[in-house]
Write a protein that holds these residues in place. Sequence first.
Motif, PDB file in Angstrom:
ATOM      1  N   TYR A  35      27.962 -31.987  35.794  1.00 41.17           N
ATOM      2  CA  TYR A  35      28.326 -31.121  34.323  1.00 41.17           C
ATOM      3  C   TYR A  35      28.208 -29.344  35.260  1.00 41.17           C
ATOM      4  N   GLN A  36      29.140 -28.217  35.530  1.00 40.14           N
ATOM      5  CA  GLN A  36      29.110 -27.392  36.298  1.00 40.14           C
ATOM      6  C   GLN A  36      27.809 -26.272  34.146  1.00 40.14           C
ATOM      7  N   ILE A  37      26.570 -25.587  34.647  1.00 41.07           N
ATOM      8  CA  ILE A  37      26.658 -24.658  34.555  1.00 41.07           C
ATOM      9  C   ILE A  37      27.226 -23.492  34.416  1.00 41.07           C
ATOM     10  N   SER A  38      27.876 -23.161  32.902  1.00 43.12           N
ATOM     11  CA  SER A  38      28.500 -22.183  33.086  1.00 43.12           C
ATOM     12  C   SER A  38      28.090 -20.585  31.538  1.00 43.12           C
ATOM     13  N   GLN A  39      29.168 -19.921  31.629  1.00 40.87           N
ATOM     14  CA  GLN A  39      28.836 -19.077  30.899  1.00 40.87           C
ATOM     15  C   GLN A  39      29.909 -19.201  29.144  1.00 40.87           C
ATOM     16  N   LEU A  40      30.265 -19.970  28.896  1.00 39.90           N
ATOM     17  CA  LEU A  40      31.572 -20.430  27.885  1.00 39.90           C
ATOM     18  C   LEU A  40      31.935 -19.304  26.420  1.00 39.90           C
ATOM     19  N   TYR A  41      30.213 -19.866  25.865  1.00 36.71           N
ATOM     20  CA  TYR A  41      30.442 -19.094  24.414  1.00 36.71           C
ATOM     21  C   TYR A  41      29.854 -17.327  24.301  1.00 36.71           C
ATOM     22  N   HIS A  42      28.348 -17.070  25.181  1.00 32.08           N
ATOM     23  CA  HIS A  42      28.111 -15.952  25.242  1.00 32.08           C
ATOM     24  C   HIS A  42      27.885 -15.566  26.459  1.00 32.08           C
ATOM     25  N   PRO A  43      29.216 -14.794  27.810  1.00 32.88           N
ATOM     26  CA  PRO A  43      29.172 -14.541  28.508  1.00 32.88           C
ATOM     27  C   PRO A  43      28.026 -13.079  28.875  1.00 32.88           C
TER      28      PRO A  43
ATOM     29  N   LEU B  45      18.110 -25.365  29.265  1.00 26.40           N
ATOM     30  CA  LEU B  45      18.121 -23.594  29.512  1.00 26.40           C
ATOM     31  C   LEU B  45      17.996 -22.852  27.525  1.00 26.40           C
ATOM     32  N   LEU B  46      16.369 -22.167  27.425  1.00 22.87           N
ATOM     33  CA  LEU B  46      16.973 -21.073  26.338  1.00 22.87           C
ATOM     34  C   LEU B  46      17.270 -20.206  26.477  1.00 22.87           C
ATOM     35  N   PRO B  47      18.264 -19.397  25.650  1.00 22.82           N
ATOM     36  CA  PRO B  47      18.834 -18.136  25.777  1.00 22.82           C
ATOM     37  C   PRO B  47      18.179 -17.048  26.594  1.00 22.82           C
ATOM     38  N   LEU B  48      18.861 -16.120  27.424  1.00 27.28           N
ATOM     39  CA  LEU B  48      18.309 -15.349  28.116  1.00 27.28           C
ATOM     40  C   LEU B  48      18.738 -13.981  27.853  1.00 27.28           C
ATOM     41  N   ASN B  49      17.282 -13.810  27.871  1.00 27.75           N
ATOM     42  CA  ASN B  49      17.194 -12.422  26.455  1.00 27.75           C
ATOM     43  C   ASN B  49      17.008 -11.550  27.974  1.00 27.75           C
ATOM     44  N   LEU B  50      17.930 -10.036  27.629  1.00 26.80           N
ATOM     45  CA  LEU B  50      17.107  -8.426  29.048  1.00 26.80           C
ATOM     46  C   LEU B  50      16.974  -7.839  28.323  1.00 26.80           C
ATOM     47  N   GLU B  51      15.446  -7.660  29.213  1.00 23.28           N
ATOM     48  CA  GLU B  51      14.405  -6.438  28.637  1.00 23.28           C
ATOM     49  C   GLU B  51      15.104  -5.270  29.263  1.00 23.28           C
ATOM     50  N   ASP B  52      14.381  -3.903  28.226  1.00 27.69           N
ATOM     51  CA  ASP B  52      15.308  -2.680  28.768  1.00 27.69           C
ATOM     52  C   ASP B  52      14.912  -2.031  29.891  1.00 27.69           C
TER      53      ASP B  52
ATOM     54  N   ILE C  19      26.743  -5.127  28.964  1.00 25.25           N
ATOM     55  CA  ILE C  19      25.911  -5.088  28.862  1.00 25.25           C
ATOM     56  C   ILE C  19      25.275  -6.836  28.151  1.00 25.25           C
ATOM     57  N   ASN C  20      25.383  -7.820  27.525  1.00 22.88           N
ATOM     58  CA  ASN C  20      25.117  -8.617  26.546  1.00 22.88           C
ATOM     59  C   ASN C  20      23.698  -8.414  27.181  1.00 22.88           C
ATOM     60  N   LYS C  21      22.558  -8.288  26.179  1.00 20.18           N
ATOM     61  CA  LYS C  21      21.493  -8.533  26.038  1.00 20.18           C
ATOM     62  C   LYS C  21      20.689  -9.335  25.665  1.00 20.18           C
ATOM     63  N   TYR C  22      21.821 -10.514  25.110  1.00 13.05           N
ATOM     64  CA  TYR C  22      21.456 -11.793  24.855  1.00 13.05           C
ATOM     65  C   TYR C  22      22.357 -13.137  25.648  1.00 13.05           C
ATOM     66  N   SER C  23      22.108 -13.352  26.644  1.00 15.02           N
ATOM     67  CA  SER C  23      23.618 -14.815  27.187  1.00 15.02           C
ATOM     68  C   SER C  23      22.959 -16.350  26.508  1.00 15.02           C
TER      69      SER C  23
ATOM     70  N   VAL D 274      44.864   2.057  35.224  1.00 14.24           N
ATOM     71  CA  VAL D 274      43.144   1.069  34.750  1.00 14.24           C
ATOM     72  C   VAL D 274      43.245  -0.547  34.399  1.00 14.24           C
ATOM     73  N   ILE D 275      42.972  -1.049  34.810  1.00 16.53           N
ATOM     74  CA  ILE D 275      42.861  -2.784  35.201  1.00 16.53           C
ATOM     75  C   ILE D 275      41.618  -3.443  33.814  1.00 16.53           C
ATOM     76  N   GLY D 276      41.794  -3.814  32.501  1.00 17.94           N
ATOM     77  CA  GLY D 276      40.549  -4.424  31.361  1.00 17.94           C
ATOM     78  C   GLY D 276      40.146  -5.401  32.939  1.00 17.94           C
ATOM     79  N   ILE D 277      39.133  -5.507  32.361  1.00 22.76           N
ATOM     80  CA  ILE D 277      38.367  -6.932  32.519  1.00 22.76           C
ATOM     81  C   ILE D 277      37.292  -7.510  31.152  1.00 22.76           C
ATOM     82  N   GLU D 278      38.052  -8.545  31.179  1.00 23.29           N
ATOM     83  CA  GLU D 278      37.353  -9.446  30.110  1.00 23.29           C
ATOM     84  C   GLU D 278      35.482  -9.823  29.667  1.00 23.29           C
ATOM     85  N   ARG D 279      35.516  -9.958  31.089  1.00 20.65           N
ATOM     86  CA  ARG D 279      34.207 -10.389  31.074  1.00 20.65           C
ATOM     87  C   ARG D 279      33.542 -10.926  32.667  1.00 20.65           C
ATOM     88  N   ILE D 280      32.299 -11.212  32.479  1.00 17.02           N
ATOM     89  CA  ILE D 280      31.707 -11.448  34.268  1.00 17.02           C
ATOM     90  C   ILE D 280      30.773 -12.426  34.232  1.00 17.02           C
ATOM     91  N   HIS D 281      30.735 -13.826  33.908  1.00 15.99           N
ATOM     92  CA  HIS D 281      29.923 -14.773  33.844  1.00 15.99           C
ATOM     93  C   HIS D 281      29.178 -15.296  35.142  1.00 15.99           C
TER      94      HIS D 281
END
Lengths: 499, 100
Positions: free
Chosen positions: A100-108, A292-299, A80-84, A130-137
């Motif tokens: 434009y579509q708002i999405s998360q390319l660089y920091h999912p 939109l500011l970056p999204l920072n997730l708290e513990d 889980i990326n605390k910064y996206s 086991v199937i690898g998953i690259e990302r979820i955005h």
Amino acid sequence: MSNYRIQGATGEWEVVIGLEVHAQVTSQSKLFSSASTEFGAEPNAQVSLVDAAMPGMLPVLNGECVRQAVRTGMAIEAQINKYSRFDRKNYFYADLPQGYQISQLYHPIVGEGQLLIAKDEKAGIPQDKVIGIERIHIEQDAGKLMHDQHPTMSYVDLNRCGVALMEIVSMPHMTSPAEAGAYVRKLRSILRYVGSCDGNMEEGSMRADVNVSVRKVGDPELGTRTETKNVNSVRFVMAVIEQEARRQVDLIEDGGSVVQETRLYDPDKNETRSMRSKEDAHDYRYFPDPDLLPLNLEDAFLEECRSSLPELPDAKRLRYTGELGMTDYNAAQLTAEVETFARFETLLAETARQAGKPEAEVATQVANWTLSVAPGVIKSLGADARLEHNTAAANAAILQMVSAGTVSGGQAKEIYEIVLKIGREPAEIAETEGLKQQSDTGAIEAEIDKVLAENPDKVEQYRSGKDKLFGFFVGQTMKAMQGKANPGVVNELLKAKLG
Amino acid sequence: MSVDKQIVAKIASLARIQMGDAELERMVPELNNILSWVEQLGEVDCSGVEPMTAVIPNTLRLREDAVNADPLTGGDRRDDILANAPAREHGFFGVPKVIE
């Protein structure tokens, strides 16, 4: 490794598959506006000024969508990326008023994870994989276009515009249509366990972009891939792979080469065809969304996400086969769908309570009832089955009578039918409808004595070694008891008498 | 970094801005001027400095998941939404047919 192969003129080919699944996040309101997400509203009734991209509007992120994406990531054991951060994907189309579509390319928000597809030899999956998953955005959905309502116009409905999606991107780890089908089903199951997506493929809550390439068996290089967009059922995902792999092999063997392009699947013709997009359609000019500011997730937020996760399919399956001593087949069947295991676990608890036994002791009985007996009876009754009568207490009471030997399996079904139709107490039905089997040894013994007395020749033959006649005596006794004798008791008494 | 006429034409087409030949010619030096002006920032050594995303310390606010929480930014306002539409058809926007 799967053994799925495409036979070509020049030898055998294998297929490499990656899937991008778009799953609509379960939320009341949209990703960046408070308009409703409910399916089936009047056109454009659920559109806010933000969704319509009126000047001066600003997106405000829905916390629930973030929470659901994080919980989904945790369920596939992902980082889980605390910064996206959110980016703009720029393109013009009539279903996208922002341009434009708002999405998360660089920091999912979610990084690498994985998912297990279970061995299923019948389906062509020789072992667990086991199937690898690259990302979820997280990203916004677009509106809906209708082209067949007017001779010169397309109609635009923006109700879906701005609804939150998770894009779940697999690695190119699948090598057969069966594996891809199993992957989608497993992913759907996990999403529904977690509650982050309803998994309803008919309503478009889940759709897949299918990336397919082919290569000669043993070739380490990947071939050029095509992407077939918006495939909306497991069956179609598998069909796309079959068709696309065949088409690519034929194309290459005829001296052509695969073009990296976007394709569409036509279920009526069972074929894929090129969308013939314009050359620079793929120049999306992504850049960070300045609104939109970056999204920072708290513990604390992450902790809440983790602690709110339910028991997941793999863990549940292991518990069923381990603690509850169930067969692999039953465990797999019961854990596949949320509704099934919920019904099973409620009934299991109730049955164990009524029987005063641990759950493990009644699990197999409850599993068989839940998976085959009960659905069979409900199906045969059709519209006569009033499901409000189908309570755990009634089901458990029937099972309890079966294991006590008071009613037979056949009688249990008859009692269940009455319960479903009218909703009376199972014990009372058994009593008043004569749906009880006789376990009273005295009565059974009396009948057995009569049967033996009437057939001295057969008794003689049996005693001199003709074992098969045992069935005859059971049959005669049951007949004399009008089918209401407990077969276990009959067997036991007969054995003792014939000695 | 600089742009030529071909790149300007491509950017214009991506942005769906129609430009004649003369306009494109005029845009090339204009854009290159802007680019070289911005490129002065490259003279500053900012290695090891975190990219700044806002001029005041601030974090992204999250919204409660509630429908039409604020009437101004909620749904249920089809008439407003369609008010500027060039063609309004049975509650839909009507646009020139877009199908491949």
